[in-house]
Design a protein around this motif. Structure first.
Motif, PDB file in Angstrom:
ATOM      1  N   HIS A 170      59.544 -48.293 -28.284  1.00 14.34           N
ATOM      2  CA  HIS A 170      60.825 -48.464 -27.586  1.00 14.34           C
ATOM      3  C   HIS A 170      61.691 -47.199 -27.597  1.00 14.34           C
ATOM      4  CE1 HIS A 170      64.560 -50.607 -26.403  1.00 14.34           C
ATOM      5  NE2 HIS A 170      65.139 -49.841 -27.294  1.00 14.34           N
ATOM      6  N   HIS A 171      61.728 -46.528 -28.724  1.00 17.45           N
ATOM      7  CA  HIS A 171      62.758 -45.487 -28.888  1.00 17.45           C
ATOM      8  C   HIS A 171      62.331 -44.118 -28.337  1.00 17.45           C
ATOM      9  CE1 HIS A 171      60.401 -44.863 -32.640  1.00 17.45           C
ATOM     10  NE2 HIS A 171      60.669 -43.618 -32.370  1.00 17.45           N
ATOM     11  N   SER A 172      63.318 -43.244 -28.256  1.00 11.36           N
ATOM     12  CA  SER A 172      63.123 -41.931 -27.634  1.00 11.36           C
ATOM     13  C   SER A 172      62.186 -41.032 -28.436  1.00 11.36           C
ATOM     14  CB  SER A 172      64.475 -41.238 -27.517  1.00 11.36           C
ATOM     15  OG  SER A 172      64.316 -39.887 -27.156  1.00 11.36           O
ATOM     16  N   LEU A 173      61.241 -40.400 -27.740  1.00  8.98           N
ATOM     17  CA  LEU A 173      60.314 -39.465 -28.390  1.00  8.98           C
ATOM     18  C   LEU A 173      61.017 -38.151 -28.728  1.00  8.98           C
ATOM     19  CD1 LEU A 173      56.674 -38.785 -27.261  1.00  8.98           C
ATOM     20  CD2 LEU A 173      58.151 -36.912 -27.880  1.00  8.98           C
ATOM     21  N   ILE A 174      61.823 -37.642 -27.803  1.00  3.00           N
ATOM     22  CA  ILE A 174      62.512 -36.370 -28.064  1.00  3.00           C
ATOM     23  C   ILE A 174      63.639 -36.581 -29.075  1.00  3.00           C
ATOM     24  CG2 ILE A 174      64.148 -36.565 -26.127  1.00  3.00           C
ATOM     25  CD1 ILE A 174      62.431 -33.279 -26.965  1.00  3.00           C
ATOM     26  N   GLY A 175      64.147 -37.807 -29.166  1.00  3.67           N
ATOM     27  CA  GLY A 175      65.133 -38.130 -30.196  1.00  3.67           C
ATOM     28  C   GLY A 175      66.572 -37.919 -29.751  1.00  3.67           C
ATOM     29  N   SER A 176      67.466 -38.603 -30.439  1.00  2.00           N
ATOM     30  CA  SER A 176      68.896 -38.428 -30.143  1.00  2.00           C
ATOM     31  C   SER A 176      69.404 -37.212 -30.907  1.00  2.00           C
ATOM     32  CB  SER A 176      69.675 -39.673 -30.573  1.00  2.00           C
ATOM     33  OG  SER A 176      69.675 -39.774 -31.983  1.00  2.00           O
ATOM     34  N   MET A 177      70.469 -36.603 -30.392  1.00  2.00           N
ATOM     35  CA  MET A 177      71.072 -35.451 -31.064  1.00  2.00           C
ATOM     36  C   MET A 177      71.486 -35.840 -32.486  1.00  2.00           C
ATOM     37  SD  MET A 177      71.027 -32.769 -29.125  1.00  2.00           S
ATOM     38  CE  MET A 177      71.074 -32.116 -27.447  1.00  2.00           C
ATOM     39  N   GLU A 178      72.022 -37.043 -32.613  1.00  2.40           N
ATOM     40  CA  GLU A 178      72.503 -37.534 -33.905  1.00  2.40           C
ATOM     41  C   GLU A 178      71.357 -37.616 -34.929  1.00  2.40           C
ATOM     42  OE1 GLU A 178      73.992 -41.430 -33.308  1.00  2.40           O
ATOM     43  OE2 GLU A 178      74.929 -41.559 -35.282  1.00  2.40           O
ATOM     44  N   ASP A 179      70.244 -38.209 -34.498  1.00  2.27           N
ATOM     45  CA  ASP A 179      69.108 -38.342 -35.419  1.00  2.27           C
ATOM     46  C   ASP A 179      68.493 -36.987 -35.743  1.00  2.27           C
ATOM     47  OD1 ASP A 179      69.589 -41.011 -35.381  1.00  2.27           O
ATOM     48  OD2 ASP A 179      67.735 -41.579 -34.350  1.00  2.27           O
ATOM     49  N   LEU A 180      68.464 -36.097 -34.752  1.00  2.50           N
ATOM     50  CA  LEU A 180      67.932 -34.758 -35.026  1.00  2.50           C
ATOM     51  C   LEU A 180      68.813 -34.065 -36.067  1.00  2.50           C
ATOM     52  CD1 LEU A 180      67.009 -33.665 -31.378  1.00  2.50           C
ATOM     53  CD2 LEU A 180      65.397 -34.070 -33.251  1.00  2.50           C
ATOM     54  N   SER A 181      70.125 -34.256 -35.951  1.00  2.94           N
ATOM     55  CA  SER A 181      71.043 -33.655 -36.924  1.00  2.94           C
ATOM     56  C   SER A 181      70.807 -34.190 -38.332  1.00  2.94           C
ATOM     57  CB  SER A 181      72.503 -33.934 -36.526  1.00  2.94           C
ATOM     58  OG  SER A 181      72.806 -33.312 -35.305  1.00  2.94           O
ATOM     59  N   ALA A 182      70.384 -35.450 -38.412  1.00  2.00           N
ATOM     60  CA  ALA A 182      70.240 -36.093 -39.722  1.00  2.00           C
ATOM     61  C   ALA A 182      68.953 -35.707 -40.457  1.00  2.00           C
ATOM     62  CB  ALA A 182      70.295 -37.611 -39.540  1.00  2.00           C
ATOM     63  N   ALA A 183      67.985 -35.132 -39.742  1.00  2.00           N
ATOM     64  CA  ALA A 183      66.684 -34.852 -40.375  1.00  2.00           C
ATOM     65  C   ALA A 183      66.842 -33.832 -41.504  1.00  2.00           C
ATOM     66  CB  ALA A 183      65.712 -34.333 -39.321  1.00  2.00           C
ATOM     67  N   SER A 184      66.193 -34.115 -42.627  1.00  6.15           N
ATOM     68  CA  SER A 184      66.347 -33.253 -43.807  1.00  6.15           C
ATOM     69  C   SER A 184      65.002 -32.696 -44.269  1.00  6.15           C
ATOM     70  CB  SER A 184      66.958 -34.069 -44.953  1.00  6.15           C
ATOM     71  OG  SER A 184      65.995 -35.028 -45.385  1.00  6.15           O
ATOM     72  N   LEU A 185      65.068 -31.733 -45.186  1.00  9.84           N
ATOM     73  CA  LEU A 185      63.839 -31.189 -45.772  1.00  9.84           C
ATOM     74  C   LEU A 185      63.058 -32.267 -46.522  1.00  9.84           C
ATOM     75  CD1 LEU A 185      64.422 -27.662 -47.329  1.00  9.84           C
ATOM     76  CD2 LEU A 185      62.941 -28.264 -45.416  1.00  9.84           C
TER      77      LEU A 185
END
Lengths: 426, 454
Positions: free
Chosen positions: A160-175
């Motif tokens: 269902h969800h976006s493959l490229i991702g939302s800006m918000e989720d991309l911001s949240a990704a961590s090491l």
């Protein structure tokens, strides 16, 4: 036309397939990891693809921009890509550089994490955000490839969800996310390796052994949530989007049998009859005769879990409104269902599919990717050699049956783009 | 794991497929490159009838004519023609570029003769019905209308307009402008075909699972009697619009990115500095590992990608650096591009950079030509530009012989910082002032919808 294939598994679970061909001094190395956006957890949309970028940022013995540099200096081409259910990485190099390509792949499969830094993650996060702006946000109709799956799969479904991702989720990704994703999914038992082209099997086996045998098997991966879905949408879903576009465009999607199933091949032929090339029904009716559309198409997404999508699309001519466009596409689909397809249409489709298939076996990189696809999705690389027979077994009756079972009104999803400011026709 | 970086052995032998060249009595040239690995043949008919030959006011005629070729012949209407090709398993494609018109197809060998018969019909006896020509015109107009909202196509089109003088054919897109396309008609299409399509202006290239003698026999049978008087090709001036730096902004309100184009007129394909320029460009912005891409993407993360290139044509096509950058960093990205352009002219590239560029360009050669389509396309380009017969067999040596001094000389001779045109398609309110503050030139703002410069 059959590819020579030799497959075996290393003790750590890596499925290896070799396909020798000495017609050009070129060899392709191709890895598929059985992980894609479907495996992302909530709040981390886009992570599988961001992670793909991180795999080009170096590993224990490879410097930050060295992966590209070493392959290009060798005279090779390379890239990677992320899809809903897999991620692939590939190089085609002059054949004497085979072990270099294997070593680079093994080093990042075996020892990625020592090279990961916050700085690299921050940079690639911004690069990916720019990729999103470039391909989605600043392109006419660019949101279609996240809106369509959102419309066609229920919210809890992994597609269902976006493959490229939302800006918000991309911001949240961590090491920590990088480390966890790597340990979970980037393991030899969750990957396949294909080598196609100019090499000697015994030498390639020895190289694979040297480079990959020491990489430990992974721990158990979390299972995907249930992928299974009802056979149809059970309704005619609709999403109308006002966008910065000059003319309307329609995507009309249908839930379809999974890639690899018998009905899938009938569906694939049906897509060709309906919307591939200028001899197709949609082209004749909408582009040539009706002059309602400037462009039409139909294809399958080739998803091998739960259900596939069959998608027709059409772009309106200036002055043609979305309702007229949609009615014309629907009329052709209804006619196909009512009257069935003709033998000669299926022959045309099969002749085109056959030429395309043989053409796609020319480049070592394409052959390797096709082999990896069947190895990953079905655990059986040899299926690559069955494809033409599977297509040839499709009859006009099969295609008609597919159209009647799959393309009905209770199984449709219309994604309609309309101009934000009505444009004047020319 | 942890094994040392492997040493590579010696490269295997490689030869570009050997091509046989022959000329029929009517002047039609035939080039055959046997490749026997798979049962497949690619055919490209190349005609010296490219967009560069469009007269002023008729821009788009060459492309319209080439597209209309496959819309029907004297013997069959459009649907019947398409059906005949597709039942052979081939989707015929026709089109025109700046320097040629071409028709191409790929089939399995048993279907080659039938495909060549259809190809000959298409080239020799196209139907050119008024309704088909009008439909193709409106498709082109629809494409131009959509381009107003599509930043990449819009940037390319506007860049050509600011780089070339309005009197140059290169100032207008190969497919024509709304103004020119509206005026075209079927009589002009027939006239252009009459003037430019003939045995004497055509080369048929066949690459794949065939033998040269058999192909020649088939082509002789299908094209043997094709003679027509041919008018000479119109000449083209690649005149620059301005020798002064300028900054242009094309408005795309609220755009999250700016589509950047930075460059000027380049040089003709057959220039003696070609190889030095290709290597220089590879270091500057031609490769992923090039200066511009590493700077804008991997160091600054301004973009998903940035590259530079020379658009090779018979006359001087443009040199351009292209990227899509986040709106907020538009000025910073332009500054970095200008710095990289200065740097490539200031001092020699490093030995390591030269090594990467030349090894890549020479080494990737066999990887590029694995398919019948790629080999046929390469032979088609060689035909269009009149490259010598040994071009492909000597390419790798020519690349390898380029030195650091050659690269510097090429950069100084062919890159002109003082003449750069900077163009951004983006959000005017966010980027105009920062671009002005760069001190390059005062930005000239235009809208996306305006027609040709008056």
């Amino acid at each position: 036309m059959r590819l020579p294939l030799e497959s075996y598994r290393l003790p750590n679970g890596l499925l290896v397939t070799l396909s020798e061909d000495h017609s050009a001094p070129v060899v392709a190395v191709n890895l598929w990891y059985h992980v894609g956006s479907a495996n992302e957890r909530e709040g981390r949309t886009g992570f599988a693809h961001l992670f793909e970028h991180m795999l080009f940022q170096g590993s224990e013995h490879v410097g930050s921009s060295e992966h590209f540099e070493l392959i290009q200096r060798a005279g090779g081409t390379l890239n990677g890509s992320t899809w809903l259910e897999r991620t692939n990485y590939f190089e085609t190099v002059p054949s004497h550089h085979l072990e270099l390509a294997l070593w680079l792949e093994a080093d990042r499969m075996g020892a990625l994490l020592p090279a990961m830094t916050q700085d690299k993650l921050d940079t690639q996060r911004d690069v990916v955000k720019n990729e999103r702006r470039w391909s989605v946000d600043n392109q006419p109709y660019g949101t279609w490839w996240e809106r369509l799956p959102a419309l066609c799969f229920p919210p809890e479904h992994p597609f269902h969800h976006s493959l490229i991702g939302s800006m918000e989720d991309l911001s949240a990704a961590s090491l920590e996310d990088v480390a966890e994703f790597f340990r979970t999914y980037y393991t030899p038992d969750n990957a396949v390796l294909t080598i196609a082209g100019d090499f000697r099997a015994e030498e390639a086996r020895a190289m694979v052994e040297r480079q990959f045998a020491g990489i430990p098997r992974g721990a158990a991966r979390p299972a995907l949530p249930s992928m299974s879905l009802p056979r149809t949408f059970g309704r005619w879903a609709r999403d109308v989007v006002e966008d910065d576009v000059m003319v309307p465009r329609l995507f009309l999607a249908f839930r379809a049998p999974m890639f690899g199933s018998h009905a899938y091949y009938a569906g694939s032929v049906c897509a060709a009859v309906l919307g591939q090339r200028r001899g197709s029904r949609l082209y004749r009716a909408l582009v040539r005769d009706g002059e309602l559309a400037s462009d039409v198409g139909a294809s399958t997404w080739d998803l091998a879990k739960g259900a596939d999508l069959f998608v027709a699309d059409a772009t309106a001519r200036p002055g043609v409104d979305a309702a007229t466009l949609e009615a014309a596409v629907v009329a052709e689909i209804d006619r196909l269902r009512a009257e069935g397809v003709r033998e000669d249409e299926v022959e045309r489709a099969l002749a085109l599919i056959e030429t395309d298939y043989v053409s796609s076996m020319q480049a070592a990189g394409d052959r390797a990717d096709a082999i990896s696809k069947f190895a990953t999705l079905f655990g059986d690389p040899a299926l690559v050699n069955e494809q033409l027979d599977r297509y040839r077994a499709v009859t006009a009756a099969d295609v008609t049956a597919f159209a009647r079972e799959v393309l009905g009104e209770d199984n449709r999803a219309s994604l309609v783009y309309v101009p934000r400011i009505p444009a004047e026709g020319q | 794991m942890g094994s040392p970086r492997p040493q590579s052995g010696a490269p295997g032998p490689y030869e570009f497929p050997t091509a046989t060249r022959q000329t029929l009595a009517n002047g039609l040239r035939v080039i055959v490159a046997p490749m026997h690995r798979l049962p497949l043949v690619t055919v490209i008919a190349v005609v010296d009838a490219g967009a560069a030959g469009d007269a002023g006011g008729e821009e788009g005629l060459a492309m319209l004519t080439a597209s209309a070729l496959t819309e029907g012949t004297a013997n069959r209407d459009g649907p019947a023609l398409v059906d005949a090709f597709e039942r052979l398993g081939t989707a015929v494609e026709s089109g025109a570029d700046w320097d040629d018109a071409s028709v191409r197809l790929t089939v399995t060998p048993p279907r080659l003769d039938e495909a060549l018969a259809l190809l000959a019909e298409v080239l020799r006896a196209p139907r050119f019905s008024e309704s088909d020509v009008e439909r193709l015109k409106s498709e082109r107009l629809a494409e131009l209308l959509q381009q107003q909202m599509e930043p990449r196509g819009l940037a390319d089109e506007r860049f050509a307009r600011v780089v070339y003088d309005a009197s140059s054919r290169y100032a207008t897109a190969a497919g024509g402008s709304p103004r020119s396309v509206r005026t075209l008609d079927v009589a002009q299409v027939r006239g252009w075909h009459e003037a430019r399509y003939s045995g004497a202006t055509t080369t048929v290239i066949v690459a794949g699972d065939v033998t040269p003698s058999r192909v020649l026999e088939l082509i002789e049978r299908r094209f043997g009697g094709w003679r027509q008087p041919v008018q000479p090709m119109r000449s083209l001036e690649a005149t620059a619009r301005s020798a002064m730096r300028a900054v242009h902004v094309v408005a795309k309100p609220d755009a999250p990115q700016s589509e950047l184009r930075v460059g000027h007129t380049g040089l003709p394909r057959m220039h003696r500095d070609y190889f030095a320029v290709v290597v220089m460009n590879a270091v500057l912005g031609g490769l992923f590992s090039s200066r511009i891409n590493l700077n804008l993407r991997e160091v600054h993360a301004y973009t998903y990608g940035a590259h530079s290139g020379f658009d090779w044509r018979r006359n001087a096509g443009p040199f351009v650096v292209a990227s899509a950058v986040k709106t907020e960093v538009t000025d910073a990205a332009v500054r970095e591009i200008l710095l990289e352009i200065d740097r490539i002219r200031d001092e020699e590239v490093s030995a390591d950079e030269l090594d990467l560029a030349t090894k890549y360009l020479a080494g990737v050669f066999p990887v590029r030509y694995e398919t019948t389509g790629a080999v046929a396309s390469a032979l088609a380009l060689a035909t269009v530009y009149g490259l010598p017969d040994d071009y492909f067999s000597t390419y790798r040596e020519r690349i390898a012989s380029v030195s650091r001094a050659d690269v510097l000389a090429a950069a100084r001779a062919h890159i002109h910082p003082a003449a750069l045109q900077v163009l951004a398609v983006g959000d005017v309110k966010a980027i105009e002032a920062p671009l002005a503050a760069l001190g390059v030139a005062t930005p000239l703002v235009t809208s996306a919808t305006e027609e040709d410069d008056a």
